[in-house]
Design an enzyme around this catalytic site. Structure first.
Site, PDB file in Angstrom:
ATOM      1  N   HIS A   1       1.226  -1.741  -0.065  1.00 39.50           N
ATOM      2  CA  HIS A   1       0.032  -0.344   0.037  1.00 39.50           C
ATOM      3  C   HIS A   1       1.121   1.035   0.361  1.00 39.50           C
ATOM      4  O   HIS A   1       2.120   1.377   0.786  1.00 39.50           O
ATOM      5  CB  HIS A   1      -0.733   0.026   0.865  1.00 39.50           C
ATOM      6  CG  HIS A   1      -0.542  -0.091   2.085  1.00 39.50           C
ATOM      7  ND1 HIS A   1       0.217   0.731   3.238  1.00 39.50           N
ATOM      8  CD2 HIS A   1      -0.244  -1.299   3.220  1.00 39.50           C
ATOM      9  CE1 HIS A   1       0.999   0.625   4.250  1.00 39.50           C
ATOM     10  NE2 HIS A   1       0.791  -0.645   4.489  1.00 39.50           N
ATOM     11  N   ASP A   2       0.595   1.836  -0.924  1.00 35.98           N
ATOM     12  CA  ASP A   2       0.569   3.973  -0.672  1.00 35.98           C
ATOM     13  C   ASP A   2       2.034   3.194  -1.097  1.00 35.98           C
ATOM     14  O   ASP A   2       3.225   5.035  -0.776  1.00 35.98           O
ATOM     15  CB  ASP A   2       1.130   4.105   0.701  1.00 35.98           C
ATOM     16  CG  ASP A   2      -0.299   4.294   1.613  1.00 35.98           C
ATOM     17  OD1 ASP A   2      -1.389   4.965   0.877  1.00 35.98           O
ATOM     18  OD2 ASP A   2      -0.281   3.849   2.661  1.00 35.98           O
TER      19      ASP A   2
ATOM     20  N   GLY B   1       5.270  -1.261   2.967  1.00 38.66           N
ATOM     21  CA  GLY B   1       3.961   0.245   2.579  1.00 38.66           C
ATOM     22  C   GLY B   1       4.512   1.043   2.492  1.00 38.66           C
ATOM     23  O   GLY B   1       6.118   1.428   3.373  1.00 38.66           O
TER      24      GLY B   1
END
Length: 261
Positions: A123-124, A141
């Site tokens: 994520h991200d 992440g």
């Protein structure tokens, strides 16, 4: 251009938007709020969850899982997304997750990348263009990866780290700090810098003068024995004559995590 071709066993949500010449393979799931650009091929047994936007001319091979929820305990179902550019090759069992609400909300992938089997983008993350992720390379992440980066097989990048453009991470290296542009990292427990990515720069058309300037910058930071503050001062002087050294210095100055040394 031809309409999208969908295998009879595939499941495509009515809210998905498929461009011209898109091909969807057998037993693949395309979820709501998924947009797939013209000419993209999605192989069999894939899952693509939204909100996800995928550009044109990508090839997603069998069993890839794209746009899944972030693997983050703090995620509470907020609206987050994944954005993938054009002409990426995504091989078998690759996983790319959407962002998180408190991490910017978006995972981004650029253009013309190769993600080989079993690679993972968490994520991200923000991945540039023209990168190669070899088998089982993994981003935690909030990792940022510049253009033309190569991650060799079984590499692991710690969360919030940055990998500068044209860097090369050797097989099995675990990276827990920022890697400046042009630097080559080799396995030694946690990965450690081992010179510049000279072969990669040569293949991309860097001439001898540019490469020599980058080597001098590397030596200032990693070989001279100077403190990082003194090395920065030396880089600032060199940067007057080299845009590549300026990029090297700018990368270091922008860091929040410790520099990998």
């Amino acid at each position: 251009m031809a309409a999208a071709s969908i295998h009879p066993t595939a499941v495509v949500d009515p809210g998905a938007r498929l461009g011209a010449d898109v091909r969807i393979g057998a037993f693949t799931l395309i979820g709501a709020e998924v947009e797939i650009g013209d000419g993209t091929i999605v192989g069999p047994h894939c899952s693509i969850h939204g909100p996800t936007r995928i550009g044109q001319g990508n090839h997603i091979h069998g069993h890839a899982a794209i746009g899944g929820e972030p693997q983050d305990k703090k995620f509470a179902g907020e609206r987050v997304e994944l954005v993938i550019g054009d002409r990426n090759t995504i091989r078998e069992f690759v996983t790319i997750n959407r962002g998180t609400g408190d991490g910017g909300g978006v995972t981004r992938i650029g253009d013309d990348n190769w993600f080989l089997a079993y690679t993972h983008v968490a994520h991200d993350c923000n991945v540039g263009s023209h990168c190669v992720f070899s088998n089982n390379a993994t981003l935690a992440g909030h990792v940022t990866v510049g253009d033309h980066v190569i991650l060799s097989g079984f590499t692991g990048i710690h969360q919030f780290c940055r990998i500068g453009a044209h860097a090369f991470i050797g097989m099995g290296a675990f990276v827990n700090g920022d890697v400046p542009p042009f630097v080559m990292v080799a396995q030694d427990g946690y990965g450690r810098p081992r010179g510049i990515n000279a072969e990669g720069l040569k293949r991309r058309g860097f001439d001898g003068a540019r490469t020599s300037a980058i080597k001098r910058a590397y030596r200032a930071v990693y070989v001279s024995g100077d403190s990082l503050a003194d090395a920065r001062a030396r880089l600032a002087e060199m940067a007057h004559d080299s845009d590549d050294v300026r990029a090297f210095l700018d990368f270091i100055d922008a860091g929040e995590r410790p520099l990998l040394r």
